[in-house]
Scaffold this active site. Sequence first.
Site, PDB file in Angstrom:
ATOM      1  N   LEU A   1       1.332  -1.498   0.190  1.00 12.42           N
ATOM      2  CA  LEU A   1       0.297   0.131   0.184  1.00 12.42           C
ATOM      3  C   LEU A   1       0.534   1.491   0.199  1.00 12.42           C
ATOM      4  CD1 LEU A   1      -2.634  -1.257   2.711  1.00 12.42           C
ATOM      5  CD2 LEU A   1      -2.979  -0.425   0.532  1.00 12.42           C
ATOM      6  N   ASP A   2       0.416   2.492  -0.782  1.00 16.98           N
ATOM      7  CA  ASP A   2       1.045   3.826  -0.687  1.00 16.98           C
ATOM      8  C   ASP A   2       0.819   3.943   0.660  1.00 16.98           C
ATOM      9  OD1 ASP A   2      -0.735   5.337  -1.420  1.00 16.98           O
ATOM     10  OD2 ASP A   2      -1.006   4.899  -3.287  1.00 16.98           O
ATOM     11  N   LYS A   3       2.026   4.875   0.707  1.00 19.68           N
ATOM     12  CA  LYS A   3       2.316   5.752   1.681  1.00 19.68           C
ATOM     13  C   LYS A   3       0.603   7.052   2.870  1.00 19.68           C
ATOM     14  CE  LYS A   3       4.496   9.668   4.668  1.00 19.68           C
ATOM     15  NZ  LYS A   3       6.145  10.477   4.012  1.00 19.68           N
TER      16      LYS A   3
END
Length: 333
Positions: free
Chosen positions: A99-101
Site C-alpha cells: 500500500l502506498d503511504k
Amino acid sequence: MAAARAARAGLNGLFAVYKPPGVTCFRVRDVVETLLLGELNSLDQPVLKKQVRFLPTTVEGSAGKELTLTATQLPVLADHPLVRGPKFTNLKIGSGHRLDKMSSGVFVLGVGYGSKLLTDMYNAHFTRAYTVRGLFGKATDDFSDMGKLIEKTTFDHITREKLECILAVIQGANHKALVMHSNIDLKTQEAYELAVEGLIRPMEKTPPLITSIRCLQFSPPEFQLEIQCLHETQQYLRKIVHEIGLELKSTAVCTQVRRTRDGFFTLDSALLRTHWDLQNIQNSIQDSKDKVKEELLRSLGHQSRSGKGPIDVDQVIESELHNTEGKLASDLS
C-alpha cells in the site's frame, strides 16, 4: 533458550496487519520486526555461570594489616547479554502487495517460510477489495484531495442513477478484458467449472482489472465506492475516481483508499497496532494456516487446469520449515 526456540519456531507463516495512513509499508514491516526481536530476546535470559577468582584483600594480622588472596565466586560476564549482544538480530519478514503511504488497510506479511508463501500468493493472482471515497467538484494534479488544485466544477446535476450507470459501464468493459486475459473458451465445461468456483481470472501479469465496482454511499459532493480488482495500484484507483468525475461532466478527487481484503485476508484478521506482539502474531499465523493452505490449493488447481504445473504447498511448507528449524538450531547452538 527453550522458550525462545519454541517462540521462534512459531513464527512461520502469513499474517495480516492494519496499515494506518501516512506510514510507508517498509516502516510498518520494520516496526513489526523490531517488536518481535525485542520480545524474542527478552525470553529465557541466561543464568550467568560462576567462576572462582582469587582477589586481593586486607586482613588484620600480627604485624597490622596484611595483604592476602581470598577465593570469591564471580559471574562470567562473557555470557551477559550486554556483552554478548542480542541472540536474535534479524527475522526473515517479507511483505505482500504493498500500500502506498496515503492508503490504509489490510497489509499481509510473511515470516519464516511465509516469505515463500507470499510468492505463491502473488502467482495465484488473488483479487483485492477496497473502499474508495471521492469528492465531486474538484480536480488536482495527483487525483487526491492532497494534491495541487487545478480546477473546480459544479456537481448539482449528478445523481446516484447517473453514477451507477457509469459504474456499470466500467464493470462491463473490465469483465470483457478479464475474460480476454484469462485465455478461456467460455463455451467449454472448464469455463463453467471455473465460473462456479469463482476462479475465472488471469494467471499472469496483466493491466489493472476491476472485477466489481458499486456505490456504497452517495451524498453529494461525497460518495463512496467498493472496488474489487487485481493487478491494481492505489494511484490507479484514484485515477478511476477522477475519470468517473469526467464522465459525469464534472470533476472528482479521491479522499481515501482503504483496502478491506487482500486475497483471503480481511479486516477482521488484520492486527491493529496495539496487537503487534509475539503472542498475537503467533495466534494469527496459526488461525490463518488452514485457510492459506486451502486457498492456495484451489488456486494451484486452477493453474493446473490452465496448463501450468501445480506447486505442492505441503512440500513447500515442510521444506521451508525444515530449513528454518535447521538454521534456528545452528544459531542457538
